[in-house]
Scaffold this motif. Sequence first.
Motif, PDB file in Angstrom:
ATOM      1  N   ILE A  64       0.840  -1.205   0.000  1.00 26.18           N
ATOM      2  CA  ILE A  64       0.000   0.000   0.000  1.00 26.18           C
ATOM      3  C   ILE A  64       0.872   1.252   0.000  1.00 26.18           C
ATOM      4  CG2 ILE A  64      -1.655   1.349   1.335  1.00 26.18           C
ATOM      5  CD1 ILE A  64      -2.755  -1.344   2.404  1.00 26.18           C
ATOM      6  N   LEU A  65       1.878   1.258   0.863  1.00 24.42           N
ATOM      7  CA  LEU A  65       2.747   2.426   0.957  1.00 24.42           C
ATOM      8  C   LEU A  65       3.513   2.648  -0.342  1.00 24.42           C
ATOM      9  CD1 LEU A  65       3.673   4.694   2.765  1.00 24.42           C
ATOM     10  CD2 LEU A  65       5.504   3.226   3.615  1.00 24.42           C
ATOM     11  N   ASP A  66       4.034   1.573  -0.917  1.00 27.44           N
ATOM     12  CA  ASP A  66       4.769   1.682  -2.173  1.00 27.44           C
ATOM     13  C   ASP A  66       3.871   2.219  -3.290  1.00 27.44           C
ATOM     14  OD1 ASP A  66       7.203   0.972  -3.866  1.00 27.44           O
ATOM     15  OD2 ASP A  66       5.643  -0.214  -4.862  1.00 27.44           O
ATOM     16  N   ARG A  67       2.632   1.722  -3.348  1.00 31.26           N
ATOM     17  CA  ARG A  67       1.697   2.167  -4.391  1.00 31.26           C
ATOM     18  C   ARG A  67       1.312   3.632  -4.182  1.00 31.26           C
ATOM     19  NH1 ARG A  67      -1.110  -1.268  -7.757  1.00 31.26           N
ATOM     20  NH2 ARG A  67      -0.494  -2.990  -6.418  1.00 31.26           N
ATOM     21  N   PHE A  68       1.151   4.026  -2.927  1.00 30.08           N
ATOM     22  CA  PHE A  68       0.781   5.414  -2.624  1.00 30.08           C
ATOM     23  C   PHE A  68       1.897   6.361  -3.056  1.00 30.08           C
ATOM     24  CE2 PHE A  68       0.494   8.920   0.626  1.00 30.08           C
ATOM     25  CZ  PHE A  68      -0.642   9.506   0.090  1.00 30.08           C
ATOM     26  N   ILE A  69       3.137   6.010  -2.748  1.00 26.20           N
ATOM     27  CA  ILE A  69       4.277   6.839  -3.147  1.00 26.20           C
ATOM     28  C   ILE A  69       4.370   6.906  -4.674  1.00 26.20           C
ATOM     29  CG2 ILE A  69       6.796   7.001  -3.130  1.00 26.20           C
ATOM     30  CD1 ILE A  69       6.693   5.685  -0.331  1.00 26.20           C
ATOM     31  N   LYS A  70       4.156   5.770  -5.322  1.00 24.76           N
ATOM     32  CA  LYS A  70       4.224   5.722  -6.781  1.00 24.76           C
ATOM     33  C   LYS A  70       3.130   6.587  -7.409  1.00 24.76           C
ATOM     34  CE  LYS A  70       5.323   1.785  -8.490  1.00 24.76           C
ATOM     35  NZ  LYS A  70       5.290   0.358  -8.947  1.00 24.76           N
ATOM     36  N   SER A  71       1.961   6.651  -6.780  1.00 27.35           N
ATOM     37  CA  SER A  71       0.880   7.474  -7.325  1.00 27.35           C
ATOM     38  C   SER A  71       1.223   8.958  -7.261  1.00 27.35           C
ATOM     39  CB  SER A  71      -0.420   7.209  -6.563  1.00 27.35           C
ATOM     40  OG  SER A  71      -0.398   7.773  -5.262  1.00 27.35           O
ATOM     41  N   LEU A  72       2.002   9.350  -6.261  1.00 30.70           N
ATOM     42  CA  LEU A  72       2.393  10.744  -6.120  1.00 30.70           C
ATOM     43  C   LEU A  72       3.531  11.114  -7.063  1.00 30.70           C
ATOM     44  CD1 LEU A  72       2.371  11.063  -2.215  1.00 30.70           C
ATOM     45  CD2 LEU A  72       0.566  11.734  -3.814  1.00 30.70           C
ATOM     46  N   ASP A  73       4.478  10.230  -7.205  1.00 30.14           N
ATOM     47  CA  ASP A  73       5.674  10.536  -7.997  1.00 30.14           C
ATOM     48  C   ASP A  73       6.005   9.349  -8.912  1.00 30.14           C
ATOM     49  OD1 ASP A  73       7.969  11.680  -8.978  1.00 30.14           O
ATOM     50  OD2 ASP A  73       9.123  11.522  -7.126  1.00 30.14           O
ATOM     51  N   PRO A  74       5.132   9.086  -9.916  1.00 31.18           N
ATOM     52  CA  PRO A  74       5.306   7.882 -10.747  1.00 31.18           C
ATOM     53  C   PRO A  74       6.595   7.868 -11.552  1.00 31.18           C
ATOM     54  CG  PRO A  74       3.645   9.339 -11.692  1.00 31.18           C
ATOM     55  CD  PRO A  74       3.969   9.877 -10.341  1.00 31.18           C
ATOM     56  N   ASP A  75       7.104   9.039 -11.924  1.00 32.13           N
ATOM     57  CA  ASP A  75       8.316   9.105 -12.746  1.00 32.13           C
ATOM     58  C   ASP A  75       9.563   9.462 -11.943  1.00 32.13           C
ATOM     59  OD1 ASP A  75       7.098   8.497 -15.267  1.00 32.13           O
ATOM     60  OD2 ASP A  75       6.196  10.482 -15.216  1.00 32.13           O
ATOM     61  N   ILE A  94       1.147   0.655   8.221  1.00 35.17           N
ATOM     62  CA  ILE A  94      -0.102   1.099   7.599  1.00 35.17           C
ATOM     63  C   ILE A  94      -1.269   0.223   8.031  1.00 35.17           C
ATOM     64  CG2 ILE A  94      -1.318   1.360   5.402  1.00 35.17           C
ATOM     65  CD1 ILE A  94       0.644   3.551   5.763  1.00 35.17           C
ATOM     66  N   ASP A  95      -1.052  -1.071   8.096  1.00 41.55           N
ATOM     67  CA  ASP A  95      -2.139  -1.983   8.451  1.00 41.55           C
ATOM     68  C   ASP A  95      -2.681  -1.684   9.852  1.00 41.55           C
ATOM     69  OD1 ASP A  95       0.417  -2.807   9.303  1.00 41.55           O
ATOM     70  OD2 ASP A  95      -0.258  -4.863   9.624  1.00 41.55           O
ATOM     71  N   ASP A  96      -1.770  -1.537  10.802  1.00 39.89           N
ATOM     72  CA  ASP A  96      -2.210  -1.229  12.173  1.00 39.89           C
ATOM     73  C   ASP A  96      -2.877   0.142  12.247  1.00 39.89           C
ATOM     74  OD1 ASP A  96      -1.142  -3.643  13.173  1.00 39.89           O
ATOM     75  OD2 ASP A  96       0.852  -2.738  13.220  1.00 39.89           O
ATOM     76  N   ALA A  97      -2.350   1.099  11.455  1.00 35.83           N
ATOM     77  CA  ALA A  97      -2.915   2.449  11.477  1.00 35.83           C
ATOM     78  C   ALA A  97      -4.354   2.457  10.964  1.00 35.83           C
ATOM     79  CB  ALA A  97      -2.043   3.386  10.635  1.00 35.83           C
ATOM     80  N   ILE A  98      -4.611   1.693   9.899  1.00 36.64           N
ATOM     81  CA  ILE A  98      -5.973   1.629   9.359  1.00 36.64           C
ATOM     82  C   ILE A  98      -6.915   1.021  10.399  1.00 36.64           C
ATOM     83  CG2 ILE A  98      -7.443   0.509   7.625  1.00 36.64           C
ATOM     84  CD1 ILE A  98      -5.127   0.772   5.650  1.00 36.64           C
ATOM     85  N   LYS A  99      -6.477  -0.056  11.008  1.00 37.59           N
ATOM     86  CA  LYS A  99      -7.317  -0.720  12.009  1.00 37.59           C
ATOM     87  C   LYS A  99      -7.584   0.176  13.219  1.00 37.59           C
ATOM     88  CE  LYS A  99      -5.446  -5.244  10.696  1.00 37.59           C
ATOM     89  NZ  LYS A  99      -4.517  -6.343  11.085  1.00 37.59           N
ATOM     90  N   ASP A 210      -7.171   4.682  -3.000  1.00 41.23           N
ATOM     91  CA  ASP A 210      -6.857   4.041  -4.286  1.00 41.23           C
ATOM     92  C   ASP A 210      -5.685   3.081  -4.121  1.00 41.23           C
ATOM     93  OD1 ASP A 210      -8.859   5.411  -5.604  1.00 41.23           O
ATOM     94  OD2 ASP A 210      -7.531   6.962  -6.407  1.00 41.23           O
ATOM     95  N   ALA A 211      -4.654   3.531  -3.405  1.00 41.41           N
ATOM     96  CA  ALA A 211      -3.483   2.684  -3.176  1.00 41.41           C
ATOM     97  C   ALA A 211      -3.861   1.460  -2.357  1.00 41.41           C
ATOM     98  CB  ALA A 211      -2.394   3.485  -2.475  1.00 41.41           C
ATOM     99  N   PHE A 212      -4.695   1.654  -1.349  1.00 47.12           N
ATOM    100  CA  PHE A 212      -5.132   0.551  -0.479  1.00 47.12           C
ATOM    101  C   PHE A 212      -5.949  -0.472  -1.272  1.00 47.12           C
ATOM    102  CE2 PHE A 212      -8.227  -0.436   3.277  1.00 47.12           C
ATOM    103  CZ  PHE A 212      -7.768  -1.751   3.309  1.00 47.12           C
ATOM    104  N   THR A 213      -7.008  -0.024  -1.923  1.00 49.50           N
ATOM    105  CA  THR A 213      -7.906  -0.959  -2.610  1.00 49.50           C
ATOM    106  C   THR A 213      -7.226  -1.633  -3.798  1.00 49.50           C
ATOM    107  OG1 THR A 213      -8.822   0.879  -3.906  1.00 49.50           O
ATOM    108  CG2 THR A 213      -9.983   0.263  -1.887  1.00 49.50           C
ATOM    109  N   ASN A 214      -6.430  -0.881  -4.557  1.00 47.20           N
ATOM    110  CA  ASN A 214      -5.752  -1.478  -5.709  1.00 47.20           C
ATOM    111  C   ASN A 214      -4.659  -2.460  -5.306  1.00 47.20           C
ATOM    112  OD1 ASN A 214      -5.887   1.514  -7.827  1.00 47.20           O
ATOM    113  ND2 ASN A 214      -7.454   0.015  -7.300  1.00 47.20           N
ATOM    114  N   SER A 215      -4.178  -2.363  -4.074  1.00 53.51           N
ATOM    115  CA  SER A 215      -3.201  -3.334  -3.579  1.00 53.51           C
ATOM    116  C   SER A 215      -3.877  -4.658  -3.251  1.00 53.51           C
ATOM    117  CB  SER A 215      -2.487  -2.793  -2.331  1.00 53.51           C
ATOM    118  OG  SER A 215      -1.724  -1.649  -2.641  1.00 53.51           O
TER     119      SER A 215
END
Length: 691
Positions: A64-75, A94-99, A210-215
Motif C-alpha cells: 500500500i505504501l509503495d503504491r501510494f508513493i508511486k501514485s504521487l511521484d510515478p516518474d 499502515i495496516d495497524d494504522a488503518i485498524k 486508491d493505493a489501499f484498494t488497488n493493492s
Amino acid sequence: MRKCYGLLGVFLAITSSTYAMAAAAPQPLMPLKEQAQAAELSAQFLGRFSYRPIPLDDALSAKILDRFIKSLDPDRMIFLQADIDGFMANSTKIDDAIKQGDLHIPFSIFNVYDQRIIERMNYARSLLKQNFDFSVKEDYSFLRDKSPWFQSEAERDDFWRKRVKGDWLRLKLTGKTDAAIRDILDKRYQSSLERVSKYKSDDVFQSFMDAFTNSVDPHTDYFGARASAEFDISMKLSLVGIGAVLQERNDYTTIRELIAGGPAQLSGKLAVGDRIVGVGQGEDGPIKEVVGMRLDEIVQMIRGTKDSVVRLDILPAEAGPEGIHRVISLTRDKISLDKQAAKKTILSVKDGDATRKIGVITLPAFYEDFEARMNGDKDYKSASRDVAKLLGELKQENADGVVIDLRNNGGGSLTEAVDLTGLFIGKGPVVQQRGADGAVKVERDDLPAPAWTGPVDVLINRGSASASEIFAAAIQDYGRGLIIGEPSFGKGTVQTVVNLDQVANNNKPKFGELKLTIAQFFRVNGGTTQLRGVTPDITLPGLYDPKTFGETSYENALPWTQIKPVTYTPVGTIAARLPQLQRLHEERVRSDPDFQRFIDDIAELQALREKGVVSLNETERKNELAAQASRLKARQKIDDGVDLGNDDGMQSDERSLSADIALETARKNAKDVLLNEAAAILADDIGLQKQ
C-alpha cells in the motif's frame, strides 16, 4: 472516462506577475475523523467479502505504501532517496494504522510531496531568468519510472534544468520568441503551484484509498462522494444541470461546449468561450465569486435539482478582464449525455462488383440507469435498448451486415452485456460467474429470438474490457461472428458497489462507496478472459503497449484458469471461412497505402516510446523534425489519428480555445483505417456466405 466537466486535475491559476515571489508551503493537510472510519470499515469489508481476501498485514502494508508513493511521484522526479527512506520506515505500520483509525502516515507523506512540488516549481521558474545553450550535446530522459531515486539535490536539480530546457526548446522550435517562451512557461509552472494550494483532505484520502484498494485487487476501488456521483452519471448517461461542458482556461472557468437541448443552449444567453465568474442559487440568492476555485467545486455549485434556478455571472468571450459582466438565470433540467451513448453509421464497401452496406454501431460503454430500471421506468436508459433500436433502423436501411465497435469500451453493467449478446444469439447462456465460495452461476438471456440475424463482426482493442470481453467471447464461442482487432484487456472479474453509509446506517453520506471484486466470470466454453483477454480471429495492429496497459501489467492480477463448459448450441461456424478471410485481408492491406502508413506510424510511435530520451541540442532536433517532415511529405500522409508530428509545445489550456477545439475535431475526424478494414473483412465474409 475523461470529460471536461468532471476534470479534477486542472485548477485555476490566479494571475500573477512574472517571477513573483517564491510560493510558500500551504497549511499541512490533516485527515478527518470520518475518513479514518471509512478506511477502517472498508478494510473490514474487503477482509470478509472480497473474491480473493488478502489479510491486512505487514506485507500488504508495504505494498500500500509503495503504491501510494508511486501514485504521487510515478516518474521519480520529485522525491529524493532520503525522502523514500524516511517514508519506508513506516512500511509495516499502515495496516495497524488503518485498524486503529489513524491516517497520519499517508497525510504526512502527502504534505512532504506538497513541499517538494513547491520547491521544484520555484526552481523551474528561477531557471527562466537565464538563457539556455542549445548547442551543447545533451539528452533529457523523460522515462524515469524504473530509474533510481535521486541521491542528492544537485542530481535532481540537474534533471529539472534539463526538463525546463526541454520545455523551452519545444516552444523555440515552433518559432516563439524568448519573451513569449518565458511567459508561457512561467504561467505553466505557476499553475502547478496554484494546484498545490487547491488540494484538500479529500484528495489525499482518495489517493490513499486508491493505493489501499488497488493493492488488494486491480479492480477494487473506493469512491468518495464526488467520485461516486461521477460514476453514477457515467452509468445513467444523464445528470441534472445546465448542459454546458466547462474547462479551466487562462484563470477562468470557460464554456467549451453547449449540449444540444440543454438549458444553456436553449436560452440563447451563453456562447462557447464565455467565462463564469460567479454562481448564485435561486432567483435572488447571493452570487459567490468563483475565480480561483477548483473546477469540480464550481461544477457542484452549478448542478442541482431539476427545475431549480441557478444564476451565473458571465464575462463574455469577446470581453477583456475589465469587460462588462452580465447575470443570467437558468432553470436546471435533466441532461442526456447522448455523445456517450451508442450511435450508428453506414459504410459502403466494395466487394468485387458488389457494394455492401455495412452498419457500424459504436458502443463506448455498457451503461444502464439502475435506479430507473428498479423503479419500473419504461424508458430507462441502457446500452442494449439503444443498440436494439439502432439495429431496427439498420434493418429498415437494408444494411448487409453490422460491425459492433467496442474499442476502448471499458465495460459497465453485466446485465447489459448479457442483454446485448441476446440481441444476436437469442435465448441461451452467455457467461458463467464463480463466486468466492466456488459456486457457479450461469447468466442467460431469455430473448425468444435474436433482434439481428444477419452477419455481424466485433471490433476490439486493448481498451476493450470486462463487459466488452463477455460480449465478444460469447459471439466468438457461439460462432456468431468474427472478432477483429487486438487482444482485449484481460479483465475477467466481477465487481459490485457497496454503499458504506448504508452499511453504517448513516443518515447523511460521509463514508462513500466501495467497489470490490466478488466473482470471476467464465466463457460458456469454460475458459476465462482473465489475463489473456479475447483473442481475435483476425488480428489488426494497435496503439497500446501491452507491457504497460492491460491486465498483464498488474502484478497482483488473478491467474488464468478454466471451469467446466456450460451446455450451449453454437449458431454458426466461421472456421471453414477463416483461412480465406485471412488471405483476403492480408492481400488487401498489403496494397492499401493508408493501412501501411498506419503500420509505419505505429512502429515510429513505439520507437519513440522505447527511446525514452530526447535531444536538447537544437541542431539535432531540427534535423529530426526535418527528416520527419520529409517522410510525411513523401508519403502524402493522411491523418490516421496517430500523433507523431506538428508539436506546438503547448498544453491544452495554453492554446486559444478555437485552436484547441479545432485540434480535437481533427483528431475525431481522422481516417479510421482499422474500422474501414473491419468493415471490409465483414464484406468479404458476406460475399463468401452468399457463395
